[in-house]
Design an enzyme around this catalytic site. Structure first.
Site, PDB file in Angstrom:
ATOM      1  N   HIS A 132       0.869  -1.188   0.000  1.00  0.00           N
ATOM      2  CA  HIS A 132       0.000   0.000   0.000  1.00  0.00           C
ATOM      3  C   HIS A 132       0.903   1.234   0.000  1.00  0.00           C
ATOM      4  O   HIS A 132       0.941   1.996   0.964  1.00  0.00           O
ATOM      5  CB  HIS A 132      -0.905  -0.035   1.232  1.00  0.00           C
ATOM      6  CG  HIS A 132      -2.055   0.924   1.170  1.00  0.00           C
ATOM      7  ND1 HIS A 132      -2.379   1.669   0.046  1.00  0.00           N
ATOM      8  CD2 HIS A 132      -2.990   1.270   2.113  1.00  0.00           C
ATOM      9  CE1 HIS A 132      -3.428   2.419   0.301  1.00  0.00           C
ATOM     10  NE2 HIS A 132      -3.818   2.206   1.537  1.00  0.00           N
ATOM     11  N   ASP A 220      -2.366  -1.606  12.230  1.00  0.00           N
ATOM     12  CA  ASP A 220      -3.377  -1.730  11.174  1.00  0.00           C
ATOM     13  C   ASP A 220      -4.344  -2.825  11.617  1.00  0.00           C
ATOM     14  O   ASP A 220      -4.069  -3.551  12.593  1.00  0.00           O
ATOM     15  CB  ASP A 220      -2.677  -2.093   9.852  1.00  0.00           C
ATOM     16  CG  ASP A 220      -3.609  -2.114   8.644  1.00  0.00           C
ATOM     17  OD1 ASP A 220      -4.742  -1.593   8.738  1.00  0.00           O
ATOM     18  OD2 ASP A 220      -3.205  -2.648   7.588  1.00  0.00           O
TER      19      ASP A 220
END
Ligand code: CP
Ligand code: NVA
Length: 305
Positions: A132, A220
């Site tokens: 990402h 996360d």
């Protein structure tokens, strides 16, 4: 025609290009705040292919193109031929003929690599199962704005060895910081990426050891998009990996907390941390806009930067 520059991982730009991009993002943010118009992408179109859900990524790319004078086009497999099995190689060629850049959020990283190999315009990775990178541009910008250069600093990653963790490993190499990763056994990041990072990155099991003295603590979700059926097993496996006040207390006194969002309060992060004074998650989310404007300018109008 020269092959286009793509942004599939942080390794596609040199460290010097990344540093300049972060500075440019900070500058563009200032211009935007001051109401200064900057529209180097007039009449340019970004195709945005989303095979997974998104709030931040979609809004930041779409608004970013608008602010730069261009246009963004939202495409989902539900209502394009991609969802009916048209080969991605063909889609890459067709979109390249009509748009100026293509952003993709998908599952397998190999898919975006195949797409990029057949595209004749820049392709941007808006999240794959493996990386990402756009989120890292925003994270680094946020750290630099709050604390100055990240080179030489220490970052603790607590949780899953997932796409965000992989991009943090690449960031440690490209921006020159120390990364300590605390994850439970069985959820390690990719061994090849770890090996390539050498002594910049260290795998430790204990969250408190990873956080000790760190300048930035990051986490996360425990179950990423596509792992929904593993949620219950992951909640058990990661139970000792919540970023709570004790973890933040082990970090440096002025440590920051980041999370790419969406977050699950009470799972990977305690509400008191994400909603507390060390958290910079709202700046981090907003910086997706500014960092990706700098990226779009770099790829599509480098002379304007
Ligand atoms: N952080 C992030 O990429 O958020 P979205 O999934 O909402 O785009
Ligand atoms: N690791 C998360 C990040 C979401 C922005 C996922 O892939 O779902």
């Amino acid at each position: 025609m020269d092959a286009p520059r793509h942004f599939l991982t942080l390794m596609d730009l040199s460290p010097a290009e990344l540093e300049r991009l972060i500075q440019r993002a900070i500058e563009l943010k200032g211009w935007h705040r001051a109401g200064r118009e900057h529209s180097p992408l007039r009449r340019k179109t970004l195709a945005m292919v989303f095979e997974k859900s998104s709030t931040r990524t979609r809004v930041s790319f779409e608004v970013g193109m608008t602010q730069l004078g261009g246009h963004a086009l939202f495409l989902s497999p539900r209502d394009t031929q991609l969802g009916r099995g048209e080969p991605i190689e063909d889609t890459a060629r067709v979109l390249s003929g009509m748009t100026d850049a293509i952003m993709i959020r998908t599952f397998e990283h190999e898919k975006i690599e195949r797409f990029a190999a057949h595209a004749t315009v820049p392709v941007i990775n808006a999240l794959t199962d493996r990386f990402h990178p756009c989120q890292l541009l925003a994270d680094i910008q946020t750290f630099v704005e709050h604390r100055g250069p990240i080179g030489g600093r220490c970052v603790a990653w607590i949780g899953d060895g997932n796409n965000m963790c992989h991009s943090y490993i690449n960031a440690a190499r490209q921006f020159g910081f120390e990364l300590r990763i605390a994850c439970p056994e069985g959820y390690d990041p990719d061994a090849g990426l770890l090996a390539a990072a050498g002594d910049r990155v260290r795998l430790v099991r204990d969250p408190l050891a990873a956080a000790a003295g760190a300048d930035l603590v990051v986490t996360d979700v425990w179950a990423s998009m596509g792992q929904e059926e593993e949620q219950a097993a992951r909640v058990r496996a990661f139970a000792a990996y919540q970023v709570h006040d004790g973890v933040m207390a082990a970090a440096a006194a002025d440590a920051l907390f980041m999370h790419c969002l969406p977050a699950h309060r009470g799972e990977e992060v305690a509400a008191s941390v994400i909603d507390g004074p060390k958290s910079v998650v709202w700046d981090e989310a907003e910086n997706r806009l500014h960092a990706q404007k700098a990226l779009l300018e770099f790829l599509l109008a480098p002379a304007a930067a």
